[in-house]
Design a protein around this motif. Sequence first.
Motif, PDB file in Angstrom:
ATOM      1  N   LYS A 105       0.814  -1.222   0.000  1.00  0.00           N
ATOM      2  CA  LYS A 105       0.000   0.000   0.000  1.00  0.00           C
ATOM      3  C   LYS A 105       0.847   1.271   0.000  1.00  0.00           C
ATOM      4  N   PHE A 106       2.133   1.145   0.294  1.00  0.00           N
ATOM      5  CA  PHE A 106       3.007   2.312   0.285  1.00  0.00           C
ATOM      6  C   PHE A 106       3.730   2.385  -1.056  1.00  0.00           C
ATOM      7  N   LYS A 107       3.498   3.464  -1.768  1.00  0.00           N
ATOM      8  CA  LYS A 107       4.091   3.666  -3.092  1.00  0.00           C
ATOM      9  C   LYS A 107       5.028   4.865  -3.040  1.00  0.00           C
ATOM     10  N   PHE A 108       6.051   4.776  -3.846  1.00  0.00           N
ATOM     11  CA  PHE A 108       7.016   5.863  -3.951  1.00  0.00           C
ATOM     12  C   PHE A 108       6.989   6.415  -5.370  1.00  0.00           C
ATOM     13  N   PHE A 109       7.219   7.701  -5.483  1.00  0.00           N
ATOM     14  CA  PHE A 109       7.536   8.233  -6.805  1.00  0.00           C
ATOM     15  C   PHE A 109       8.854   8.973  -6.677  1.00  0.00           C
ATOM     16  N   THR A 110       9.625   8.893  -7.736  1.00  0.00           N
ATOM     17  CA  THR A 110      10.979   9.439  -7.733  1.00  0.00           C
ATOM     18  C   THR A 110      11.215  10.235  -9.002  1.00  0.00           C
ATOM     19  N   THR A 111      11.930  11.342  -8.851  1.00  0.00           N
ATOM     20  CA  THR A 111      12.438  12.088  -9.999  1.00  0.00           C
ATOM     21  C   THR A 111      13.873  12.515  -9.683  1.00  0.00           C
ATOM     22  N   ARG A 112      14.535  12.968 -10.698  1.00  0.00           N
ATOM     23  CA  ARG A 112      15.867  13.545 -10.516  1.00  0.00           C
ATOM     24  C   ARG A 112      15.845  15.036 -10.823  1.00  0.00           C
ATOM     25  N   ASP A 113      14.683  15.556 -10.974  1.00  0.00           N
ATOM     26  CA  ASP A 113      14.501  16.973 -11.261  1.00  0.00           C
ATOM     27  C   ASP A 113      13.577  17.548 -10.195  1.00  0.00           C
ATOM     28  N   GLU A 114      14.050  18.556  -9.462  1.00  0.00           N
ATOM     29  CA  GLU A 114      13.279  19.064  -8.321  1.00  0.00           C
ATOM     30  C   GLU A 114      11.985  19.753  -8.747  1.00  0.00           C
ATOM     31  N   GLN A 115      12.010  20.523  -9.823  1.00  0.00           N
ATOM     32  CA  GLN A 115      10.784  21.192 -10.268  1.00  0.00           C
ATOM     33  C   GLN A 115       9.741  20.169 -10.699  1.00  0.00           C
ATOM     34  N   LEU A 116      10.178  19.156 -11.425  1.00  0.00           N
ATOM     35  CA  LEU A 116       9.261  18.096 -11.834  1.00  0.00           C
ATOM     36  C   LEU A 116       8.697  17.388 -10.598  1.00  0.00           C
ATOM     37  N   HIS A 117       9.548  17.111  -9.644  1.00  0.00           N
ATOM     38  CA  HIS A 117       9.106  16.473  -8.403  1.00  0.00           C
ATOM     39  C   HIS A 117       8.011  17.303  -7.732  1.00  0.00           C
ATOM     40  N   ASP A 118       8.263  18.591  -7.596  1.00  0.00           N
ATOM     41  CA  ASP A 118       7.310  19.460  -6.908  1.00  0.00           C
ATOM     42  C   ASP A 118       5.976  19.538  -7.647  1.00  0.00           C
ATOM     43  N   GLN A 119       6.003  19.515  -8.977  1.00  0.00           N
ATOM     44  CA  GLN A 119       4.765  19.542  -9.771  1.00  0.00           C
ATOM     45  C   GLN A 119       3.947  18.267  -9.543  1.00  0.00           C
ATOM     46  N   ILE A 120       4.624  17.117  -9.592  1.00  0.00           N
ATOM     47  CA  ILE A 120       3.928  15.841  -9.383  1.00  0.00           C
ATOM     48  C   ILE A 120       3.397  15.766  -7.953  1.00  0.00           C
ATOM     49  N   LEU A 121       4.171  16.229  -7.009  1.00  0.00           N
ATOM     50  CA  LEU A 121       3.782  16.193  -5.600  1.00  0.00           C
ATOM     51  C   LEU A 121       2.467  16.943  -5.372  1.00  0.00           C
ATOM     52  N   ILE A 122       2.334  18.119  -5.944  1.00  0.00           N
ATOM     53  CA  ILE A 122       1.099  18.909  -5.797  1.00  0.00           C
ATOM     54  C   ILE A 122      -0.100  18.117  -6.317  1.00  0.00           C
ATOM     55  N   ILE A 123       0.053  17.481  -7.457  1.00  0.00           N
ATOM     56  CA  ILE A 123      -1.044  16.717  -8.065  1.00  0.00           C
ATOM     57  C   ILE A 123      -1.406  15.501  -7.205  1.00  0.00           C
ATOM     58  N   LEU A 124      -0.396  14.744  -6.782  1.00  0.00           N
ATOM     59  CA  LEU A 124      -0.662  13.522  -6.016  1.00  0.00           C
ATOM     60  C   LEU A 124      -1.279  13.819  -4.652  1.00  0.00           C
ATOM     61  N   LYS A 125      -0.884  14.914  -4.031  1.00  0.00           N
ATOM     62  CA  LYS A 125      -1.407  15.256  -2.704  1.00  0.00           C
ATOM     63  C   LYS A 125      -2.913  15.488  -2.714  1.00  0.00           C
ATOM     64  N   LYS A 126      -3.476  15.801  -3.876  1.00  0.00           N
ATOM     65  CA  LYS A 126      -4.918  16.032  -3.971  1.00  0.00           C
ATOM     66  C   LYS A 126      -5.715  14.748  -3.746  1.00  0.00           C
ATOM     67  N   ASP A 127      -5.141  13.596  -4.113  1.00  0.00           N
ATOM     68  CA  ASP A 127      -5.902  12.344  -4.084  1.00  0.00           C
ATOM     69  C   ASP A 127      -5.337  11.262  -3.180  1.00  0.00           C
ATOM     70  N   PHE A 128      -4.096  11.450  -2.707  1.00  0.00           N
ATOM     71  CA  PHE A 128      -3.457  10.373  -1.958  1.00  0.00           C
ATOM     72  C   PHE A 128      -2.833  10.897  -0.673  1.00  0.00           C
ATOM     73  N   LYS A 129      -2.719  10.024   0.313  1.00  0.00           N
ATOM     74  CA  LYS A 129      -2.153  10.397   1.604  1.00  0.00           C
ATOM     75  C   LYS A 129      -0.630  10.493   1.472  1.00  0.00           C
ATOM     76  N   TYR A 130      -0.131  11.712   1.628  1.00  0.00           N
ATOM     77  CA  TYR A 130       1.295  12.008   1.509  1.00  0.00           C
ATOM     78  C   TYR A 130       1.987  11.699   2.833  1.00  0.00           C
ATOM     79  N   LEU A 131       3.108  10.966   2.768  1.00  0.00           N
ATOM     80  CA  LEU A 131       3.817  10.558   3.980  1.00  0.00           C
ATOM     81  C   LEU A 131       5.200  11.186   4.124  1.00  0.00           C
ATOM     82  N   GLY A 132       5.681  11.852   3.093  1.00  0.00           N
ATOM     83  CA  GLY A 132       6.970  12.524   3.223  1.00  0.00           C
ATOM     84  C   GLY A 132       7.852  12.412   1.996  1.00  0.00           C
ATOM     85  N   THR A 133       8.904  13.229   2.000  1.00  0.00           N
ATOM     86  CA  THR A 133       9.863  13.268   0.889  1.00  0.00           C
ATOM     87  C   THR A 133      11.278  13.213   1.450  1.00  0.00           C
TER      88      THR A 133
END
Length: 184
Positions: A127-155
């Motif tokens: 049930k615990f999924k990770f997403f990874t990027t090597r680009d900080e701006q891309l990471h932050d964009q995806i993070l905003i989207i995912l936080k709308k629908d999923f329980k965020y546990l940290g970076t």
Amino acid sequence: MYESHVTIDVENEQEFLKICIDNKLKPVIISKDTGSNLKTQYMTAKFHKCDYNEAYHQMMNIASLFKNVIRRKLEKIVNKNTIINFDFKYKEFHSKFEVDENGEDKFLTIIKTHLGHSSVNLMKGEKFKFFTTRDEQLHDQILIILKKDFKYLGTIREVVIYDDNESIDSNYNCKDCPLKKYVV
């Protein structure tokens, strides 16, 4: 603080786990990793509260516990505002979410659409999924989207200083480094 990972080509999972437990190492079993062509990655994880040279030495000692070592990787853990004034190979940004079975397809689709990659640490549970990027701006964009629908546990933000087998992450485009193609 540093974190090391020693990745092993494991023939016997129980033997791998025993070596980790006996040596107070965190075992990590990565599955469904869309950033690698390896079906499953067995690796150790250890935090080092010391300088780089000592962390490197400790990582090499960990590697000597195993046969069939295929990668040694040393990362410096940083925060969002850390000024990086040292040499490094690349950065990685890992965010952890709790995703139930019903949300998995949506989670993966969002990551795929935005050029991130996903993985599961089987030691923590499906049930615990990770997403990874090597680009900080891309990471932050995806993070905003995912936080709308999923329980965020940290970076965790890492600067990779040593990696003796970057080809394991063969689905990254390390020249430009956002990310890779989606693979089921």
